[in-house]
Design a protein around this motif. Structure first.
Motif, PDB file in Angstrom:
ATOM      1  N   VAL A  78       0.854  -1.189   0.000  1.00 55.81           N
ATOM      2  CA  VAL A  78       0.000   0.000   0.000  1.00 55.81           C
ATOM      3  C   VAL A  78       0.888   1.236   0.000  1.00 55.81           C
ATOM      4  O   VAL A  78       1.744   1.398   0.879  1.00 55.81           O
ATOM      5  N   THR A  90      -3.977   9.964  -0.868  1.00 53.68           N
ATOM      6  CA  THR A  90      -4.802   8.762  -0.812  1.00 53.68           C
ATOM      7  C   THR A  90      -3.887   7.578  -0.516  1.00 53.68           C
ATOM      8  O   THR A  90      -2.682   7.625  -0.773  1.00 53.68           O
ATOM      9  N   HIS A  92      -3.652   3.402  -1.031  1.00 60.17           N
ATOM     10  CA  HIS A  92      -4.234   2.198  -1.651  1.00 60.17           C
ATOM     11  C   HIS A  92      -3.145   1.432  -2.372  1.00 60.17           C
ATOM     12  O   HIS A  92      -2.061   1.969  -2.656  1.00 60.17           O
ATOM     13  N   ASP A 127     -12.062   2.343   1.247  1.00 59.43           N
ATOM     14  CA  ASP A 127     -11.911   3.786   1.252  1.00 59.43           C
ATOM     15  C   ASP A 127     -13.310   4.398   1.377  1.00 59.43           C
ATOM     16  O   ASP A 127     -14.311   3.828   0.925  1.00 59.43           O
ATOM     17  N   LEU A 138      -9.402   5.997   4.802  1.00 60.61           N
ATOM     18  CA  LEU A 138      -9.180   4.562   4.630  1.00 60.61           C
ATOM     19  C   LEU A 138      -9.250   3.888   5.986  1.00 60.61           C
ATOM     20  O   LEU A 138      -8.476   4.216   6.889  1.00 60.61           O
ATOM     21  N   GLN A 153     -10.323  -2.147  -0.686  1.00 64.14           N
ATOM     22  CA  GLN A 153      -8.934  -1.927  -1.095  1.00 64.14           C
ATOM     23  C   GLN A 153      -8.041  -3.125  -0.792  1.00 64.14           C
ATOM     24  O   GLN A 153      -7.192  -3.485  -1.605  1.00 64.14           O
TER      25      GLN A 153
END
Length: 235
Positions: A78, A90, A92, A127, A138, A153
């Motif tokens: 990640v 962000t 992910h 998310d 998240l 995710q």
């Protein structure tokens, strides 16, 4: 001599028993089935064993074999990404998300390693869109106040597991968003809020990295430190 007597008794009992009911009494079975030689001593000319005896022999044949190892976990790394459209970071796996105009998010650095599929003790991590903050966050369920769940995710351990580290949510006062990573707070703008789940650490620099966008206004010293840390993480 004792073993030979036991095997002779077992064979004698099997021959005397009618073909429709060739079974051995529990006491005799304990005596003659106690040795794996009983299972190996049968030949094509031997009287057929009862269903119970055959089942016993199959269990004895596999009793010494260790169980197969579990399949290896499928893992994903990640990263944090700078989303120029939302003006936020962000978090992910995979590549940067597609933005308006055909551009993609800018990948920054690896933060932790999570599970790609469900596993015992793991929870799904999604998310979420905050209608209040107009930002993405998240974390596992449940939703925080004013949030709408988006996509799955990855999966992560709900409790500490061997080789894992806690992954926490931090409030970033300058970006006005929650960041998600292992280790301590990156910069003075971050305040730790809660432990979200447990994941595996990444093998490169991962603690106290400045993750502000390059275009953000900062003093010269802070910019130089951030550039040095990012450069060492990319090498």
């Amino acid at each position: 001599a004792r073993l030979g007597s036991t095997l002779w008794t077992c064979g004698f009992l099997a021959i005397l028993a009618p073909s429709s009911s060739r079974t051995i009494s529990p006491r005799s079975r304990r005596s003659c089935l106690g040795s794996t030689r009983f299972c190996r001593s049968t030949t094509p000319s031997s009287p057929p064993l009862s269903r119970e005896s055959n089942s016993f022999c199959r269990r004895r044949a596999t009793a010494g074999n260790p169980p197969p190892p579990p399949p290896p976990l499928e893992l994903v790394t990640v990263h944090d990404f700078w989303n120029a459209e939302l003006k936020q970071l962000t978090f992910h796996p995979g590549d940067g998300w597609l933005l308006a105009g055909g551009a993609h998010e800018e990948r920054k650095g690896p933060q932790f390693v999570a599970l790609a599929r469900a596993a015992p003790g793991a929870v799904p991590v999604y998310d979420w869109w905050s209608n209040k903050l107009k930002k993405l966050s998240l974390h596992p369920e449940p939703a925080w106040e004013g949030e709408t769940r988006r996509g799955l995710q990855f999966y992560a351990h709900a409790a500490p597991a061997k080789g894992t580290v806690p992954v926490r949510a931090f409030w970033h006062d300058k970006l006005k968003q929650f960041t998600v990573h292992s280790g301590g707070a990156w910069v003075r703008e971050e305040t730790e809020r809660a432990t979200l789940f447990h994941a595996y650490p990444v093998p490169v620099a991962r603690a106290r990295l400045a993750r502000l966008p390059w275009g953000d206004a900062r003093d010269a010293a802070a910019t130089a430190v951030a550039a040095a840390v990012r450069g060492s993480a990319c090498r």
